[in-house]
Design a protein around this motif. Structure first.
Motif: not given
Length: 332
Positions: A9-17, A94-109
């Motif tokens: 996942t991307q994490g918070d895009p304004s952080g170091v992720g 950017d919160a929506r994108a952060t949450i979407l990234s987590i949800e998509r990762a689980v969905e891919y699994v």
């Protein structure tokens, strides 16, 4: 047959992720990393690579092509929305994108397109401003497991390094609340989840669980508190009756020196800091956050978003690299 990639996942895009993801990819050969793809805004990741002068090729793709692409470029599965992601300036937009990234990762699994989830750090305060209702990553992943798999999954946080693994039995609550929440049932359930996943995910046939007391000197036979007598010791006895190698409660201040650590595989501590202080002292740059109790593998770096150094090119990717390596090992 090609192994499935890991979903990062991307994490918070304004952080170091984003920086960590780029640096982890750049070290893929030296660190023998399994293939992974990043779930993010490809344009944002390319911009970060340019700003930090990181010589990493970016290629937009879906999970099915990630393993083929991995040798020549960092595969990025588009998140479906633009990301502002100004380094060091977290934005609730950017919160929506952060949450979407987590949800998509689980969905891919769930869909069989990835074999494990690796998450970059998030800033809960930013997500709360956008309506996020979970105490943290761990609890959100438990909810996603229930959403996709049905049943009742309880996520348990474990911090892991080669020299030490620890589990806080109570996590993101005020310290004053910990003795009230520390029930015999909670201790037993946590111990059962830890023992089961240490067998299944870490291939330890008979994991040794050592429990810390909550009071100084583990209560000093009741002189410094009765939680050990009334709650923790009965829970340990119940676990032992179930065939689990559980011992304690031990004074927390004597559990983490080198010779003590040889006597157990996991230390379970009543409070958050009892568990996290020793591992962050021993392995601050190498510790990995592992979520037990889920129907899928999830790991994460054992640090936060580090907004103060984001965009400066100085973030250390070691913890993320270790998280990727451990996810690959656990998912095997």
């Amino acid at each position: 047959m090609t192994k499935l990639p890991l979903a990062l996942t991307q994490g918070d895009p304004s952080g170091v992720g984003p920086e960590l993801a780029l640096k982890a990819y750049a070290s893929r050969h030296a660190r023998n990393l399994p293939p992974f793809f990043l779930i993010a805004d490809p344009a944002h990741i390319a911009r970060i690579a340019h700003e930090l002068s990181l010589d990493v090729a970016i290629e937009e793709t879906g999970p099915s092509e990630a393993c083929k692409i991995f040798s020549r470029a960092l595969p990025v599965a588009p998140i479906g929305c633009n990301v502002r992601g100004v380094a060091g300036a977290p934005d609730p937009q950017d919160a929506r994108a952060t949450i979407l990234s987590i949800e998509r990762a689980v969905e891919y699994v769930v869909e069989g397109e990835a074999r494990a989830v690796v998450t970059n750090p998030i800033a809960k305060s930013v997500l709360y401003a956008a309506g996020f209702s979970h105490p943290g990553h761990t609890e959100f992943l438990g909810e996603l497991a229930r959403r996709h798999y049905g049943g009742d999954y309880r996520a348990v946080m474990m911090l892991w390094a080669e020299e030490l693994a620890v589990v806080p039995i109570t996590i993101h609550i005020p310290l004053a609340e910990a003795p009230k929440r520390l029930t015999r049932a909670l201790i037993v359930e946590t111990g059962e989840i830890v023992a089961r996943d240490m067998r299944a995910r870490f291939d330890i046939a008979n994991p040794r669980l050592a429990f810390a007391g909550i009071n100084p000197h583990a209560g000093e036979d009741g002189a410094l508190g009765r939680e050990e007598i009334d709650t923790i010791a009965p829970a340990i006895a119940e676990l032992r009756a179930k065939g689990i190698d559980a011992t304690g409660p031990y004074p927390a201040d004597t559990m983490f020196h080198a010779s003590a650590r040889k006597k157990y595989d996991v230390a379970l501590c009543p409070t958050h800091d009892q568990a996290l202080i020793p591992i962050k002292t021993l392995a601050f740059d190498r510790g990995v956050n592992v979520t037990l109790g889920l129907p899928f593998v999830r790991t994460s770096p054992d640090h936060g978003t580090a907004f103060d150094i984001a965009g400066k090119g100085v973030a250390d990717a070691t913890s993320l690299i270790e998280a990727i390596r451990l996810a690959g090992r656990m998912a095997s």
